[in-house]
Design a protein around this motif. Structure first.
Motif, PDB file in Angstrom:
ATOM      1  N   TRP A   1       0.681  -1.090   0.097  1.00 33.61           N
ATOM      2  CA  TRP A   1      -0.056  -0.152  -0.087  1.00 33.61           C
ATOM      3  C   TRP A   1       0.742   1.229   0.082  1.00 33.61           C
ATOM      4  CZ3 TRP A   1      -0.327   4.166   3.141  1.00 33.61           C
ATOM      5  CH2 TRP A   1      -1.461   4.932   2.898  1.00 33.61           C
TER       6      TRP A   1
ATOM      7  N   TRP B   1       0.673   4.399  -2.758  1.00 40.11           N
ATOM      8  CA  TRP B   1      -0.006   5.479  -2.134  1.00 40.11           C
ATOM      9  C   TRP B   1       1.033   6.637  -2.265  1.00 40.11           C
ATOM     10  CZ3 TRP B   1       0.791   9.299   1.476  1.00 40.11           C
ATOM     11  CH2 TRP B   1      -0.330  10.122   1.815  1.00 40.11           C
TER      12      TRP B   1
ATOM     13  N   PRO C   1      -0.667   9.812  -3.974  1.00 39.00           N
ATOM     14  CA  PRO C   1      -1.399   9.944  -2.508  1.00 39.00           C
ATOM     15  C   PRO C   1      -2.651  10.586  -2.574  1.00 39.00           C
ATOM     16  CG  PRO C   1       0.293  11.796  -3.076  1.00 39.00           C
ATOM     17  CD  PRO C   1       0.321  10.406  -3.952  1.00 39.00           C
TER      18      PRO C   1
ATOM     19  N   THR D   1     -10.180   2.084   3.204  1.00 42.63           N
ATOM     20  CA  THR D   1      -9.061   1.680   2.670  1.00 42.63           C
ATOM     21  C   THR D   1      -8.360   0.912   3.682  1.00 42.63           C
ATOM     22  OG1 THR D   1      -7.822   3.599   2.876  1.00 42.63           O
ATOM     23  CG2 THR D   1      -9.172   3.186   0.625  1.00 42.63           C
TER      24      THR D   1
ATOM     25  N   ARG E   1      -4.245  -0.781   3.571  1.00 40.59           N
ATOM     26  CA  ARG E   1      -3.327   0.150   4.356  1.00 40.59           C
ATOM     27  C   ARG E   1      -2.528  -0.244   5.664  1.00 40.59           C
ATOM     28  NH1 ARG E   1      -6.850   4.587   5.200  1.00 40.59           N
ATOM     29  NH2 ARG E   1      -6.888   4.415   7.307  1.00 40.59           N
TER      30      ARG E   1
END
Lengths: 124, 239
Positions: B77, B81, B85, B186, B190
């Motif tokens: 993740w 990300w 982001p 999420t 995450r």
């Protein structure tokens, strides 16, 4: 008079004029705690209109509502604060803050709530 | 042989060992990753600890602490990300600094929220690898065991919304729930399961002044919540 004496006397004069300077007052501490933990639901102004409320099935209490707040004892308010809404037969959405705030901070918070509603407990 | 002669004789070998270590890909990568964290992340994120110990230190925090990132995040993740982001905390950090009274309720002031910088693919991997080495709370993680399992969306929703009231502060889909906590639709992708369990069990053990309460959630409910959050992050539906 030497320099050190002047500094000492100056400090003494400031301390006399501003006795609260240098430590946090009771109200300021509770106010800071309110802004950190309570305002997310009860609102920055304590009116029950916090940033989180839109989808809540039960709306947070308006702490400025003197007619309601005067019906709750200090003990009840402290209990709700410490153990959450379920402890006083209210909503689970009001969480317990007993692991976050100390007993002294909860006591101060109750007094701060009384300043928001401009009220005291009236059992009548 | 005098000590000086011995040192001279051993010196080439010592230099060779030091050189080999310096050129070792793993060592060099970790070092470069930490340098990246120091130069690009540390001005907003705390990468060395400890967490804020006072309310005013909490208010001053610009971004989530990362000194236990390796306990918290899933590497896959992070890599994704960091390149793309998307806001996780709808009201930023500290939330009250990004909220203002509105006509019906307090509203998030979007103008005060800055986007997170994006990294390129190589830097994202470097940063993620370095972040995974930051594990200040291995002790808390070691106490958790979340068995694999599942829960229906309806039961999970009941536990999350009705039994525990988590929706007051968290969103479980983009348009439902509170705003002062991080979104959780999420979270399963995450966060590591043991971190979710430990944080729910005692937020204050991770972040002593955080505005998430300890609701004394039972072991059974904690496992249900973790399974629910894992379910939410799978598939396209947030129902």
């Amino acid at each position: 008079m030497n320099k050190k004496s002047l500094i000492f006397l100056g400090g003494l004069a400031l301390w006399t004029l501003f006795p609260a300077a240098g430590h946090t007052s009771l109200a300021a501490t509770a106010k800071d705690n309110y802004r950190t933990y309570c305002a997310q639901c009860h609102g920055l102004q304590g009116n029950g209109r916090g940033v989180n409320i839109r989808d809540m099935s039960v709306q947070p209490r308006n702490h400025t509502d003197a007619s309601y707040m005067s019906q709750r004892s200090d003990e009840d308010l402290a209990k709700a604060d410490r153990k959450g809404g379920l402890a006083i037969d209210k909503s689970v959405l009001m969480p317990p803050w007993g692991d976050t705030l100390s007993p002294a901070e909860i006591k101060d918070m109750v007094q701060y709530l009384r300043t928001l509603c401009h009220c005291t407990f009236n059992s009548q | 042989m005098s000590p000086n002669h011995l040192l001279l004789r051993l010196l080439p070998g010592l230099l060779a060992v030091i050189l080999a270590l310096a050129l070792s890909p793993a060592w060099a990568g970790e070092s470069a990753g930490m340098a990246l964290l120091e130069s690009r992340c540390a001005s907003c994120h705390n990468i060395s600890g400890p967490a804020p110990a006072t309310i005013h230190a909490l208010w001053a925090r610009k971004a989530p602490d990362l000194f236990y990132a390796g306990n918290k995040f899933r590497r896959t993740w992070l890599v994704s990300w960091l390149q793309h982001p998307v806001r996780i905390r709808p009201a930023g950090e500290f939330y009250a600094d990004h909220v203002k009274p509105g006509p019906e309720r307090d509203m998030v002031d979007e103008s005060t929220l800055a986007p997170h910088m994006a990294l390129g693919a190589a830097d994202a991997k470097l940063a993620a690898d370095a972040l995974m080495t930051l594990r200040a709370h291995d002790d808390l993680i070691a106490k958790e065991h979340v068995p694999a399992g599942s829960i229906s969306r309806s039961m999970g929703s009941l536990v999350f919304d009705k039994f525990l009231g988590c929706m007051a502060c968290h969103r479980v889909k983009p348009d439902f729930g509170g705003l002062s906590g991080p979104e959780l639709y999420t979270a399963g992708a995450r966060l590591k399961p043991a971190f979710m369990a430990s944080y729910i069990r005692s937020p204050q053990s991770w972040d002593p002044k955080i505005w998430m309460p300890n609701k004394h959630v039972s072991d059974t409910r904690i496992v249900q919540l973790v399974h629910y959050l894992q379910a939410l992050s799978k598939g396209g539906s947030h129902e």
